[in-house]
Design an enzyme around this catalytic site. Structure first.
Site, short mmCIF file in Angstrom:
data_model
loop_
_atom_site.label_atom_id
_atom_site.label_comp_id
_atom_site.label_asym_id
_atom_site.label_seq_id
_atom_site.Cartn_x
_atom_site.Cartn_y
_atom_site.Cartn_z
N ARG A 1 0.89 -1.06 0.12
CA ARG A 1 0.16 -0.16 -0.04
C ARG A 1 0.98 1.26 -0.01
O ARG A 1 2.26 1.23 0.10
CB ARG A 1 -0.88 0.07 1.30
N ALA B 1 0.85 5.11 -2.16
CA ALA B 1 0.54 5.50 -3.57
C ALA B 1 1.91 5.07 -4.54
O ALA B 1 1.72 4.31 -5.36
CB ALA B 1 0.25 6.85 -3.79
N ARG C 1 -7.25 -0.67 -6.78
CA ARG C 1 -7.73 0.40 -5.90
C ARG C 1 -7.91 1.87 -6.67
O ARG C 1 -7.14 2.05 -7.74
CB ARG C 1 -6.42 0.78 -4.61
N GLN D 1 -1.66 2.37 9.98
CA GLN D 1 -0.39 2.24 9.35
C GLN D 1 0.67 3.07 10.23
O GLN D 1 1.94 3.10 10.05
CB GLN D 1 -0.58 2.98 7.93
N ASP E 1 -1.86 10.48 -1.98
CA ASP E 1 -2.29 9.64 -3.05
C ASP E 1 -2.62 10.13 -4.43
O ASP E 1 -2.38 9.60 -5.47
CB ASP E 1 -3.64 8.91 -2.69
N LYS F 1 -4.52 9.97 3.29
CA LYS F 1 -5.22 9.17 4.21
C LYS F 1 -6.21 9.87 5.21
O LYS F 1 -5.87 11.16 5.53
CB LYS F 1 -4.02 8.54 5.06
O1 MRU Z 1 -4.17 3.23 2.29
P1 MRU Z 1 -2.80 3.45 2.15
O2 MRU Z 1 -2.22 2.87 3.28
O3 MRU Z 1 -2.30 2.82 0.76
O4 MRU Z 1 -2.61 4.90 2.20
C1 MRU Z 1 -1.46 5.45 2.19
C2 MRU Z 1 -1.43 7.00 2.34
O5 MRU Z 1 -2.71 7.85 2.47
C3 MRU Z 1 -0.14 7.56 2.09
O6 MRU Z 1 0.14 8.67 2.94
C4 MRU Z 1 0.13 7.91 0.52
O7 MRU Z 1 -0.22 7.02 -0.09
C5 MRU Z 1 1.24 8.54 0.40
S1 MRU Z 1 2.82 7.13 0.58
C6 MRU Z 1 4.18 7.80 -0.06
#
Ligand code: MRU
Length: 348
Positions: free
Chosen positions: A50, A52, A93, A198, A239, A250
């Protein structure tokens, strides 16, 4: 690899994709191996991987596996047959634009491969995407850390935008790593990041791994932490960033940005240009993923809510550009972002 740059969550070895299973970190450091693109897509959906940029890189390797299989099945028909695999990967996703960006880059190679099998050319492109991401993170680390003044301050981060969420080093955690190396921060505050944790599971693990002091807090404690003067910057990843500088990240990022502005704390977003979606004018057009309500009604697989309670589980939110002090990309820093400044940065 330099100091603080020694976690690589995505690996290509002996013709197979290897992913560290982020669903069970930090209790177990288990690697899973993939040979089929549909399984790679399922790994993205189920959050084995997970974040981005990591999703984009993983999908690129998924395209390699798809092309190898389709070419084995039909040296003439692989180019049309692979379309189903690309669609399945793209449906894994919805919010992280890096997924679609990486698939489009791989599609460019699919269209240009002249003769022979597509495997080597596609693998080379996936590896470029992977290496470029790490290089971008190291550059953003320098640029973002340069914005942080003073010594030994506090930084708050949300979710995990670290090595695990990227090819390596991280976006927000890349800036934090560089700032720590320069003596500019002495304490990283990490929101635990309900419901998937996370922050508690992944960000804390990365910081402990690198001997960077980290303090966890409940998401709802962030505003009170700011009121105490403990943090000077909030540093997060993204993302998808819209053309006007609105930032999807997030769920809970928007609350952190509102609290930061109220308390005079600066708010920095760190993301490679592969996260910027110039086809989306503003954040309202960004698709926001909803996940199972079980994630809210329970904890660690155990139901905690009353039986008839309902739940709402959007997993991203949009922070308006007005609340963002700086967007840091590998191409440069955009202060107080707006449509004009974002366009100039993207063209540079
Ligand atoms: O649901 P996730 O864990 O994929 O969400 C991740 C995030 O929101 C991160 O902050 C974002 O992808 C940036 S990662 C460098």
């Amino acid at each position: 690899m330099s100091a603080f740059d020694n976690i690589r969550p995505i690996q290509w070895e002996h013709g197979k994709l290897r992913l560290i299973d982020q669903r069970i970190l930090p209790q177990s450091e288990t690697w899973l191996e993939y040979e089929a693109s549909a399984d790679v897509a399922d790994a993205i959906t189920s959050m084995v991987v997970r974040g981005a940029p990591a999703i984009g890189i993983t999908a690129a390797y998924g395209v390699v596996l798809a092309a190898q299989r389709r070419y084995r099945e039909s040296a003439d028909g692989w180019r049309s047959a692979i379309e189903d695999d690309l669609k399945y990967l793209a449906a894994s996703r919805p919010t992280a634009v890096n997924l679609f960006w990486a698939i489009e880059r791989m599609r460019g190679v699919i269209e240009s491969v002249a003769v022979g099998g597509p495997g080597p050319a596609l693998l080379a492109e996936a590896q470029h995407i992977h290496q470029e991401d790490v290089a971008a993170n190291l550059r953003m680390g320098e640029l973002g850390a340069a914005l942080i003044e003073g010594e030994g301050g506090g930084i708050l981060t949300h979710c995990n935008a670290g090595a695990l969420a990227t090819g390596g080093y991280g976006t927000a955690l890349g800036v934090i790593r560089s700032a720590f190396a320069a003596g500019k921060t002495a304490m990283v505050y990490a929101d635990e990041t309900r419901p998937w944790m996370q922050g508690a599971r992944l960000t804390a693990w990365e910081m402990v791994h690198d001997d960077i002091p980290v303090t966890l807090l409940a998401d709802g404690a962030a505003a009170y932490l700011m009121k105490q003067g403990k943090v000077q910057w909030v540093v997060v990843g993204s993302d998808r960033i819209a053309a006007n500088g609105d930032v999807a990240n997030k769920i809970g990022t928007y609350s952190a940005a509102l609290a930061a502005r109220y308390h005079g704390v600066k708010f920095m977003v760190v993301a490679p240009t592969s996260t910027v979606d110039m086809s989306v004018a503003s954040g309202g057009e960004i698709p926001i993923e909803s996940r199972s309500t079980d994630e809210i009604l329970g904890l660690a697989g155990q139901r905690i809510a009353a039986e008839k309670a309902q739940a709402w589980n959007p997993v991203f939110d949009v922070t308006p550009a007005d609340l963002v002090d700086a967007i840091v990309t590998e191409k440069g820093v955009v202060l107080n972002p707006n449509t004009e400044k974002m366009a100039v940065m993207m063209k540079s």
